[in-house]
Write a protein that holds these residues in place. Structure first.
Motif, PDB file in Angstrom:
ATOM      1  N   VAL A  85      -2.911 -12.697  -8.389  1.00  0.00           N
ATOM      2  CA  VAL A  85      -2.531 -12.171  -7.085  1.00  0.00           C
ATOM      3  C   VAL A  85      -2.916 -10.701  -7.010  1.00  0.00           C
ATOM      4  N   TRP A  86      -3.288 -10.291  -5.821  1.00  0.00           N
ATOM      5  CA  TRP A  86      -3.412  -8.873  -5.514  1.00  0.00           C
ATOM      6  C   TRP A  86      -2.116  -8.492  -4.818  1.00  0.00           C
ATOM      7  N   MET A  87      -1.485  -7.437  -5.291  1.00  0.00           N
ATOM      8  CA  MET A  87      -0.294  -6.911  -4.626  1.00  0.00           C
ATOM      9  C   MET A  87      -0.636  -5.515  -4.124  1.00  0.00           C
ATOM     10  N   GLU A  88      -0.003  -5.123  -3.019  1.00  0.00           N
ATOM     11  CA  GLU A  88      -0.313  -3.826  -2.422  1.00  0.00           C
ATOM     12  C   GLU A  88       0.952  -3.072  -2.060  1.00  0.00           C
ATOM     13  N   LYS A  89       0.803  -1.751  -2.037  1.00  0.00           N
ATOM     14  CA  LYS A  89       1.898  -0.871  -1.636  1.00  0.00           C
ATOM     15  C   LYS A  89       1.283   0.325  -0.925  1.00  0.00           C
TER      16      LYS A  89
END
Length: 183
Positions: free
Chosen positions: A165-169
């Protein structure tokens, strides 16, 4: 004794590689099959620093027990305000709040640069096993990251398929005319 967070240098490569090697050999947290050589790992640190991205380590009782670093999200100018982040803690140093402190320090440095978007690439098991759990994804979620995309069964290690997964913030504001990144 309170942990100390400081910039990592190429001279720290052996200690940092010692931490990372466990993840390569014993987990699917890293999708590398072979532990990099000390020379290769030192090159990676040097390249990150030459690109002027932060590379931090955390010390407990004078010993390096973890590190976090950032690098380009993609190699095109339009992505300059985005960075990929990663973190590794010594296996016996987890669950003490060190990861949170290390990531907070990394975010502070990235914010000073003008970085707005953070991305983390995380291995996730379709079913948890002895090599990979959802702990990394849960850790990032706890720190405010959200899943941006899932790649199903794209990584193969230990004779099984894993998702990524790519997670972003977002740590800044998306101005209509952003300032250039300060490196």
């Amino acid at each position: 004794m309170a942990p100390i967070i400081r910039p990592a240098t190429p001279a720290d490569a052996e200690a940092l590689l010692g931490i990372y090697a466990y993840y390569v050999r014993s987990t699917a947290i890293s999708f590398e099959y072979e532990v990099p050589s000390l020379q290769e790992f030192r090159r990676r640190i040097t390249e990150t620093l030459e690109r002027r991205y932060p590379y931090l380590c955390v010390l407990q009782s004078g010993k390096i027990v973890g590190y976090a670093c950032a690098g380009p999200f993609a190699d095109r100018e339009a992505y300059d305000w985005s960075a990929e982040v990663t973190i590794y803690l010594a296996w016996n140093a987890r669950r003490r709040g060190l990861g949170r402190k290390l990531y907070e320090a990394l975010e502070k440095e990235l914010k000073k640069m003008g970085i707005i978007n953070l991305y983390a690439r995380i291995g996730v098991p379709p079913v948890e096993d002895e090599y990979l759990t959802r702990n990394s994804m849960d850790f990032h979620t706890h720190l405010g990251y959200q899943v941006a995309g899932t790649f199903r069964r794209c990584g193969y290690k230990f004779e099984r398929w894993y998702d990524m997964v790519w997670m972003e913030k977002c740590i800044g504001f998306h101005d209509s005319a952003p300032r250039p990144i300060r490196r």
